[in-house]
Design an enzyme around this catalytic site. Structure first.
Site, PDB file in Angstrom:
ATOM      1  N   SER A   8      22.029  -9.304   4.988  1.00  0.00           N
ATOM      2  CA  SER A   8      22.478 -10.272   5.991  1.00  0.00           C
ATOM      3  C   SER A   8      23.594  -9.685   6.834  1.00  0.00           C
ATOM      4  CB  SER A   8      22.969 -11.543   5.301  1.00  0.00           C
ATOM      5  OG  SER A   8      23.634 -12.342   6.252  1.00  0.00           O
ATOM      6  N   HIS A  33      18.294  -9.608   7.860  1.00  0.00           N
ATOM      7  CA  HIS A  33      18.490 -11.063   7.776  1.00  0.00           C
ATOM      8  C   HIS A  33      19.581 -11.450   8.778  1.00  0.00           C
ATOM      9  CE1 HIS A  33      18.214 -15.004   5.820  1.00  0.00           C
ATOM     10  NE2 HIS A  33      19.525 -15.080   5.970  1.00  0.00           N
ATOM     11  N   ASP A  35      21.647 -14.582  10.491  1.00  0.00           N
ATOM     12  CA  ASP A  35      22.047 -15.980  10.299  1.00  0.00           C
ATOM     13  C   ASP A  35      22.598 -16.586  11.583  1.00  0.00           C
ATOM     14  OD1 ASP A  35      21.664 -16.426   7.415  1.00  0.00           O
ATOM     15  OD2 ASP A  35      23.139 -14.820   7.204  1.00  0.00           O
ATOM     16  N   MET A  37      24.145 -19.892  13.266  1.00  0.00           N
ATOM     17  CA  MET A  37      24.802 -21.162  12.897  1.00  0.00           C
ATOM     18  C   MET A  37      25.360 -21.833  14.134  1.00  0.00           C
ATOM     19  SD  MET A  37      26.991 -19.819   9.674  1.00  0.00           S
ATOM     20  CE  MET A  37      26.274 -18.811   8.387  1.00  0.00           C
ATOM     21  N   HIS A  66      17.323 -16.663  10.303  1.00  0.00           N
ATOM     22  CA  HIS A  66      17.570 -17.896   9.540  1.00  0.00           C
ATOM     23  C   HIS A  66      18.369 -18.844  10.417  1.00  0.00           C
ATOM     24  CE1 HIS A  66      19.860 -19.663   5.790  1.00  0.00           C
ATOM     25  NE2 HIS A  66      19.095 -20.569   6.381  1.00  0.00           N
ATOM     26  N   MET A  68      20.330 -22.003  11.121  1.00  0.00           N
ATOM     27  CA  MET A  68      21.074 -23.128  10.546  1.00  0.00           C
ATOM     28  C   MET A  68      21.567 -23.954  11.724  1.00  0.00           C
ATOM     29  SD  MET A  68      22.901 -20.934   7.563  1.00  0.00           S
ATOM     30  CE  MET A  68      22.407 -19.400   8.326  1.00  0.00           C
ATOM     31  N   MET A 137      18.049 -21.727  -0.535  1.00  0.00           N
ATOM     32  CA  MET A 137      19.484 -21.457  -0.438  1.00  0.00           C
ATOM     33  C   MET A 137      20.087 -21.517  -1.838  1.00  0.00           C
ATOM     34  SD  MET A 137      20.302 -20.702   2.633  1.00  0.00           S
ATOM     35  CE  MET A 137      22.023 -20.464   2.169  1.00  0.00           C
ATOM     36  N   ASP A 175      18.696 -16.697  -0.834  1.00  0.00           N
ATOM     37  CA  ASP A 175      19.805 -16.406   0.070  1.00  0.00           C
ATOM     38  C   ASP A 175      21.106 -17.020  -0.431  1.00  0.00           C
ATOM     39  OD1 ASP A 175      21.370 -15.820   2.244  1.00  0.00           O
ATOM     40  OD2 ASP A 175      20.275 -17.099   3.662  1.00  0.00           O
TER      41      ASP A 175
END
Ligand code: DX5
Ligand code: ZN
Length: 216
Positions: A8, A33, A35, A37, A66, A68, A137, A175
């Site tokens: 990540s 990966h 992320d 957000m 991913h 979020m 998660m 994750d």
């Protein structure tokens, strides 16, 4: 097939993203990966499409994005254009999950769904056959460096059972709080893909740490 490692970049040095991307490219990491957000679905803001686009230049490895964020449907085409290969949305953020999954696939990306620690895997019963990936998660989403939630093993086993019963091709990705201490146990429970952020990037030799996670 042996398990995959998806480091990540949330834990990478953002002032040296080119160097970090080149390091991952040369390492035994299988995926990146990434992320995203929004400060609404989770209490933190990371980065978005321009950053993904910028690092796309330095590797051909698959981008495992991913999300979020709330209302991910609005940005599916943009994430494709930025270079995403696998796009994962949160079950908790998608009131019309079936439509969202179809829209991701229509853009030619693989489609994943992520579950928060409190969300039961059974909620996927009627969509699992459509999914390429389920991301469990193992910490509450929003931050790197948190401790692993032990109930994850039970969830992986339940999900594995559901996947086998429905002949689904979905891969199981874990994750949060992944290290060489729990990696083997996660794989034995049924995990196919392990995400690791701080364990990789805060280590003295990230490339070696990735190789260790690959060889557990
Ligand atoms: C957390 C993110 C994770 C995070 C994992 O919300 O989804 O991908 O980067 O970080 P570690 O491996 O440090 O728990
Ligand atoms: Zn993540």
């Amino acid at each position: 097939m042996s398990h995959l490692i998806s480091p990540s970049i949330l834990a990478a040095d953002f002032a040296n993203l080119q160097k970090e991307a080149e390091m991952l490219d040369k390492s035994s990491a299988d995926w990146f990966h990434i992320d995203v957000m929004d400060g609404v679905f989770v209490p933190n803001i990371s980065f978005g499409m321009p950053v993904i686009k910028a690092i796309r230049k330095f590797t051909k490895k698959p981008f495992d994005v991913h999300l979020m964020i709330v209302e991910p449907d609005k940005y599916i085409k943009d994430f494709k254009a930025a270079g995403t290969d696998i796009l994962t949305v949160h079950y908790e953020a998608c009131p019309h999950l079936h439509r969202t999954i179809q829209a991701i696939k229509a853009e030619g990306m693989k489609a994943g769904v992520s579950l928060n620690p409190h969300t039961n895997v059974n909620v996927l019963e009627d969509i699992i056959h459509e999914l390429d990936l389920v991301l469990i998660m193992s910490v509450n989403p929003g931050f790197g460096g948190q401790s692993f939630i032990e109930n994850t093993y039970t969830k992986i086993k339940k999900l594995k059972k559901l996947i086998l019963e429905t002949n689904s091709n979905a891969q199981i990705e874990i994750d949060g709080g992944v290290t060489t201490e729990n990696a083997r146990k996660l794989i034995d429970a049924g995990a196919n893909v392990l995400v690791a952020g701080s364990f990789v990037f805060k280590s003295t030799h990230p490339t070696e740490t990735i190789a260790q996670l690959k060889n557990v």
